[in-house]
Design an enzyme around this catalytic site. Sequence first.
Site, PDB file in Angstrom:
ATOM      1  N   ARG A 172       0.836  -1.196   0.000  1.00 24.13           N
ATOM      2  CA  ARG A 172       0.000   0.000   0.000  1.00 24.13           C
ATOM      3  C   ARG A 172       0.874   1.251   0.000  1.00 24.13           C
ATOM      4  O   ARG A 172       2.082   1.171   0.172  1.00 24.13           O
ATOM      5  CB  ARG A 172      -0.973  -0.006   1.186  1.00 24.13           C
ATOM      6  CG  ARG A 172      -0.304  -0.150   2.561  1.00 24.13           C
ATOM      7  CD  ARG A 172      -1.040   0.592   3.622  1.00 24.13           C
ATOM      8  NE  ARG A 172      -1.044   2.023   3.352  1.00 24.13           N
ATOM      9  CZ  ARG A 172      -0.021   2.847   3.621  1.00 24.13           C
ATOM     10  NH1 ARG A 172       1.106   2.412   4.146  1.00 24.13           N
ATOM     11  NH2 ARG A 172      -0.095   4.144   3.348  1.00 24.13           N
ATOM     12  N   CYS A 215      -2.376   9.810   7.927  1.00 24.79           N
ATOM     13  CA  CYS A 215      -2.129   8.568   7.194  1.00 24.79           C
ATOM     14  C   CYS A 215      -0.645   8.209   7.197  1.00 24.79           C
ATOM     15  O   CYS A 215       0.105   8.666   8.076  1.00 24.79           O
ATOM     16  CB  CYS A 215      -2.671   8.592   5.775  1.00 24.79           C
ATOM     17  SG  CYS A 215      -2.863   6.899   5.121  1.00 24.79           S
ATOM     18  N   LYS A 223       2.122  11.305  -9.531  1.00 21.66           N
ATOM     19  CA  LYS A 223       0.800  11.221  -8.904  1.00 21.66           C
ATOM     20  C   LYS A 223      -0.134  12.313  -9.448  1.00 21.66           C
ATOM     21  O   LYS A 223      -1.289  12.399  -9.040  1.00 21.66           O
ATOM     22  CB  LYS A 223       0.923  11.328  -7.385  1.00 21.66           C
ATOM     23  CG  LYS A 223       1.614  10.119  -6.774  1.00 21.66           C
ATOM     24  CD  LYS A 223       1.860  10.294  -5.310  1.00 21.66           C
ATOM     25  CE  LYS A 223       2.660   9.138  -4.746  1.00 21.66           C
ATOM     26  NZ  LYS A 223       3.234   9.450  -3.425  1.00 21.66           N
ATOM     27  N   ASP A 276      -2.463  10.754  -3.181  1.00 24.62           N
ATOM     28  CA  ASP A 276      -2.722   9.630  -4.091  1.00 24.62           C
ATOM     29  C   ASP A 276      -2.936  10.140  -5.502  1.00 24.62           C
ATOM     30  O   ASP A 276      -2.695   9.422  -6.476  1.00 24.62           O
ATOM     31  CB  ASP A 276      -3.937   8.833  -3.619  1.00 24.62           C
ATOM     32  CG  ASP A 276      -3.618   8.069  -2.339  1.00 24.62           C
ATOM     33  OD1 ASP A 276      -3.723   8.668  -1.250  1.00 24.62           O
ATOM     34  OD2 ASP A 276      -3.211   6.897  -2.454  1.00 24.62           O
TER      35      ASP A 276
HETATM   36  P1  RI2 Z   1       3.042   7.574  -0.349  1.00 22.48           P
HETATM   37  C1  RI2 Z   1      -1.861   6.148   0.841  1.00 22.48           C
HETATM   38  O1  RI2 Z   1      -2.972   5.421   0.433  1.00 22.48           O
HETATM   39  C2  RI2 Z   1      -2.230   7.313   1.728  1.00 22.48           C
HETATM   40  O2  RI2 Z   1      -3.405   7.980   1.314  1.00 22.48           O
HETATM   41  C3  RI2 Z   1      -1.003   8.162   1.568  1.00 22.48           C
HETATM   42  O3  RI2 Z   1      -1.191   9.480   1.996  1.00 22.48           O
HETATM   43  C4  RI2 Z   1      -0.807   8.060   0.058  1.00 22.48           C
HETATM   44  O4  RI2 Z   1      -1.115   6.692  -0.248  1.00 22.48           O
HETATM   45  C5  RI2 Z   1       0.556   8.401  -0.451  1.00 22.48           C
HETATM   46  O5  RI2 Z   1       1.507   7.525   0.093  1.00 22.48           O
HETATM   47  P2  RI2 Z   1      -3.288   3.924   1.007  1.00 22.48           P
HETATM   48  O6  RI2 Z   1      -2.560   2.965   0.096  1.00 22.48           O
HETATM   49  O7  RI2 Z   1       3.104   7.246  -1.815  1.00 22.48           O
HETATM   50  O8  RI2 Z   1      -2.890   3.816   2.441  1.00 22.48           O
HETATM   51  O9  RI2 Z   1       3.545   8.949  -0.060  1.00 22.48           O
HETATM   52  O10 RI2 Z   1      -4.788   3.795   0.825  1.00 22.48           O
HETATM   53  O11 RI2 Z   1       3.680   6.514   0.512  1.00 22.48           O
END
Ligand code: RI2
Length: 338
Positions: A34, A143, A248, A212
């Site tokens: 994730r 998060c 992104k 995201d």
């Molecule tokens: P990095 C995550 O999504 C969170 O929303 C977090 O802020 C975003 O991705 C970016 O994360 P999830 O996979 O790429 O937990 O900066 O649903 O690590």
Amino acid sequence: MHPAINLCTFLLMYSMNQMSVPETAEKIKNMEIRGAGRIARAAAGALRDHAISLKVKDLPAFHAEMVRASEILVATRPTAVSLPNAVHIVMAGFDGAKTVEGAREKVVGRAEWFIQSSKNAVENIAQFGARHIRDGDTILTHCNSEVALGCIIEAHRSGKDIEVFATEVRPRNQGHITIRTLNDAGIRTNFIVDSAVRSFINDVDLVIVGADAVTVNGAVVNKIGTSQVAHTAKEARVNMIVATETYKFAPRTVIGELIRIEERLPDEVLPEAMAKTLPNVTVRNPAFDVTPAEYIDLIVTEAGAIPPQMAYVIIREYLGWSIEEFQKSYEPSHHPEG
Ligand code: RI2
């Protein structure tokens, strides 16, 4: 791919620790893998491994098989634009390819390039983002974003005395990963439930979150609750920074496409046994929300820091998508030339 590394070497290198496309897709779907950056790198790696292992008779068959794999990966989670962008970058290896081996080499090379440049971007953003953190600052994060945490950890590493408020992040508790990382980095951290943000916002100097997706008008799609944090920060006149890699940014928002917000299963929020006793209750579980540009002070990317209103420049100039690509984007039915 490094010129000295040919495909045979790649085959050997990856045969031991390859993860198949369905396996990677399942791990992304159940969030074992994730974070928007990590899922993008995992998808690129799965496509690379798939391209290496495929035995096909001709280029159209190879392309069709890779398209099928791309579709499986892209369908796993609909919101993080990093995922289709990574697939788009890798699959562009088919453009102009004349032979199976030619296409294979380009696809593998592009996947390797993406994975490496993604890692470089995360490191560079940490350096840029840390400059916006002052000695003595208290930072709130929501998060678990490796990019946002990178900025915080780099500020600490460079000797700034900082403190962090980290939210719990219901329902998946990604805040637990965040506090583990901050703890291990030796950073003073306060762990709070999501609904306590307003109670502590006056103790906070700066909010830093990841993303995201970023739309052409500078809105940021991030973990559910981010927009409430942003609203609270704005009311308290606390600056809000979004740390994000350029992949992104969402090219198709230029032609009016909206980012789909993933709604996950109700049992993440309410145990099924209890839900069964509540026939009049519907559980809603959107995983992300949208923070409008006017709530964001700065977006820090590996290409530099920009006001959210400049998102178009990143999509057009830095991501380098042409108008034709905006329209075509990643179309699985698009066949290679030759
Ligand atoms: P990095 C995550 O999504 C969170 O929303 C977090 O802020 C975003 O991705 C970016 O994360 P999830 O996979 O790429 O937990 O900066 O649903 O690590």
